[in-house]
Design an enzyme around this catalytic site. Structure first.
Site, PDB file in Angstrom:
ATOM      1  N   ARG A   1      -8.362 -11.841 -37.589  1.00 43.69           N
ATOM      2  CA  ARG A   1      -9.677 -11.471 -37.330  1.00 43.69           C
ATOM      3  C   ARG A   1     -10.340 -10.692 -38.600  1.00 43.69           C
ATOM      4  O   ARG A   1     -11.158 -11.022 -38.926  1.00 43.69           O
ATOM      5  CB  ARG A   1      -9.998 -10.827 -35.992  1.00 43.69           C
ATOM      6  CG  ARG A   1     -11.494 -10.932 -35.675  1.00 43.69           C
ATOM      7  CD  ARG A   1     -11.640 -10.302 -34.269  1.00 43.69           C
ATOM      8  NE  ARG A   1     -11.325  -9.108 -34.176  1.00 43.69           N
ATOM      9  CZ  ARG A   1     -10.980  -8.360 -32.757  1.00 43.69           C
ATOM     10  NH1 ARG A   1     -11.499  -8.959 -31.679  1.00 43.69           N
ATOM     11  NH2 ARG A   1     -10.804  -7.043 -32.651  1.00 43.69           N
TER      12      ARG A   1
ATOM     13  N   LYS B   1     -16.376  -8.802 -37.156  1.00 42.88           N
ATOM     14  CA  LYS B   1     -16.202  -7.213 -36.873  1.00 42.88           C
ATOM     15  C   LYS B   1     -16.744  -6.380 -38.131  1.00 42.88           C
ATOM     16  O   LYS B   1     -15.919  -5.823 -38.816  1.00 42.88           O
ATOM     17  CB  LYS B   1     -14.729  -6.876 -36.308  1.00 42.88           C
ATOM     18  CG  LYS B   1     -15.016  -5.748 -35.488  1.00 42.88           C
ATOM     19  CD  LYS B   1     -13.630  -5.477 -34.626  1.00 42.88           C
ATOM     20  CE  LYS B   1     -13.642  -4.448 -33.631  1.00 42.88           C
ATOM     21  NZ  LYS B   1     -14.273  -4.620 -32.400  1.00 42.88           N
TER      22      LYS B   1
ATOM     23  N   GLU C   1     -23.065 -10.623 -25.512  1.00 44.29           N
ATOM     24  CA  GLU C   1     -21.977  -9.860 -25.081  1.00 44.29           C
ATOM     25  C   GLU C   1     -22.443  -8.383 -25.067  1.00 44.29           C
ATOM     26  O   GLU C   1     -23.553  -8.313 -24.703  1.00 44.29           O
ATOM     27  CB  GLU C   1     -20.821  -9.902 -25.983  1.00 44.29           C
ATOM     28  CG  GLU C   1     -21.150  -9.217 -27.387  1.00 44.29           C
ATOM     29  CD  GLU C   1     -19.978  -9.378 -28.635  1.00 44.29           C
ATOM     30  OE1 GLU C   1     -18.813  -9.176 -27.853  1.00 44.29           O
ATOM     31  OE2 GLU C   1     -20.265  -9.655 -29.870  1.00 44.29           O
TER      32      GLU C   1
HETATM   33  C1  LIG Z   1     -14.245  -5.086 -31.137  1.00 47.78           C
HETATM   34  C2  LIG Z   1     -15.273  -5.905 -30.484  1.00 47.78           C
HETATM   35  C3  LIG Z   1     -15.040  -6.620 -29.162  1.00 47.78           C
HETATM   36  C4  LIG Z   1     -13.631  -6.474 -28.341  1.00 47.78           C
HETATM   37  O1  LIG Z   1     -12.575  -7.179 -29.180  1.00 47.78           O
HETATM   38  P1  LIG Z   1     -11.192  -6.685 -28.941  1.00 47.78           P
HETATM   39  O2  LIG Z   1     -10.240  -7.538 -29.759  1.00 47.78           O
HETATM   40  O3  LIG Z   1     -10.828  -7.252 -27.282  1.00 47.78           O
HETATM   41  O4  LIG Z   1     -11.119  -5.348 -28.983  1.00 47.78           O
HETATM   42  C5  LIG Z   1     -15.988  -7.217 -28.646  1.00 47.78           C
HETATM   43  N1  LIG Z   1     -17.397  -7.326 -28.955  1.00 47.78           N
HETATM   44  C6  LIG Z   1     -17.575  -6.643 -30.320  1.00 47.78           C
HETATM   45  C7  LIG Z   1     -18.923  -6.859 -30.884  1.00 47.78           C
HETATM   46  C8  LIG Z   1     -16.585  -5.884 -30.958  1.00 47.78           C
HETATM   47  O5  LIG Z   1     -16.906  -5.521 -32.073  1.00 47.78           O
END
Ligand SMILES: *Cc1c(COP(=O)(O)O)cnc(C)c1O
Length: 342
Positions: free
Chosen positions: A87, A190, A225
């Site tokens: 990722r 991210k 989300e």
């Molecule tokens: C980090 C994050 C998540 C959760 O991802 P995980 O891999 O389950 O920790 C979900 N949404 C956003 C916007 C994030 O930055």
């Protein structure tokens, strides 16, 4: 070293070492070519950074979050770190940065753990050692464009259990005024910029006692989300989660979908209209920090409507939560090979 494990929340506690690696490159026919140094551990938590670095000028920054768990057998397990490596590579490509090779990512996490073993909380505490890898652009540059130099840093910090007492619910508020990302924007990456741009919404929600639920930026009809966590809904025996171009692919969500399928639930990823909350028996946010954060209600201030899911976490989400934690703490067989034992 003297840490009161019971007092750790989700805030930064300094450890002995951080781990760093640097990339230096150049553009060749539109392609960034160069090399990463080996990772090294250092006690220095500061870096010497030019104030014109692309991270400061144009926001070339991406990050990750993952945990090491001290198991019931005393062994330390790192959960699905390869997924975090992939990722971060996607996020790097999304901001035209140098991707961190999977092997380098893994070695850096291992080094950050091995050099800070005293900071892995004991099993009974429910606390964990959290790793925050970051990738930043360090080339000094005024002309708009990506740099050719990057720094990869893994910052460890012990953090407390997300639920120090009982597994419990949180209330969410629907937001239509601020978009955390745009359609075809940086939502699936991210990156720090997504967070900075959502603070107006999340801080306003917190002041009212809620967490924020974002809708799709274009039509404001579908659930996207939460600010740092994916959405899950339970409708009968169905596990529902949004399909959207602008949300982050959560590794926790991906793992829970696998577990849900294995227990015979129907798992569906599709566009989910906000009003469908009325047909769901359970709903939650999911991510590394909380694993699952069940919702007791979702309040829609514009439509003056509240969706209720009960004040206690529902049975299916509670059961999925326990199963995932059992794997992370080594209480059951890790049939999926999700954990790397260090
Ligand atoms: C980090 C994050 C998540 C959760 O991802 P995980 O891999 O389950 O920790 C979900 N949404 C956003 C916007 C994030 O930055």
């Amino acid at each position: 070293m003297d840490i009161d494990w019971s007092q750790l929340g989700f805030h930064y506690t300094e450890t002995d070492y951080i781990v760093r690696a640097s990339f230096h490159g150049q553009w060749v026919n539109g392609e960034l070519q160069g090399e990463w140094t080996k990772p090294y551990a250092t006690t220095d938590k500061y870096i010497h950074l030019h104030l014109s670095a692309t991270v400061l000028q144009y926001g070339q920054e991406a990050f990750e979050g993952l945990k090491a768990f001290r198991g019931v057998d005393g062994k330390i397990r790192v959960f699905r770190w390869e997924e975090n490596a992939y990722r971060l590579q996607d996020s790097a490509r999304g901001l035209k940065m140098a991707p961190v090779p999977t092997e380098l990512f893994g070695r850096a996490i291992r080094m950050a753990l091995e050099r800070n073993l005293d900071y892995v909380p004991p099993y009974e505490t429910g606390a964990t050692l959290y790793f925050r890898p970051i990738l930043i652009g360090t080339t000094p540059r005024l002309g708009v464009g990506p740099g050719v130099d990057y720094e990869f840093v893994v910052i460890p910090s012990p953090i407390g259990p997300y639920y120090p007492g009982k597994f419990h619910c949180t209330s969410f508020i629907v937001n239509r005024r601020v978009d955390r990302s745009a359609r075809y924007g940086t939502g699936p990456f991210k990156v720090g910029g997504n967070y900075a741009s959502s603070f107006r919404a999340t801080e306003a929600a917190h002041l009212m006692g809620y967490d924020c639920l974002f809708l799709d930026s274009k039509t404001k009809r579908y659930i996207d989300e939460c600010s740092a966590a994916n959405f899950i809904g339970i409708k009968g025996n169905e596990y529902l989660t949004p399909r959207s171009e602008e949300i982050l692919p959560s590794i926790t969500n991906k793992s829970l979908m696998t577990l849900a399928k294995e227990r015979g639930m129907k798992v569906t990823r599709r566009k989910i209209r906000l009003e469908e909350l009325a047909d769901m028996q359970e709903a939650a946010a999911c991510g590394t920090a909380c694993v699952i954060s069940p919702m007791d209600k979702v309040y829609d201030p514009d439509k003056e409507r509240t969706y209720h899911f009960g004040s206690e976490p529902g049975p299916l989400l509670t059961s999925l939560y326990r199963t995932l934690q059992d794997i992370q703490y080594g209480r059951v067989n890790d049939d999926h090979h999700w954990c790397t034992v260090i």
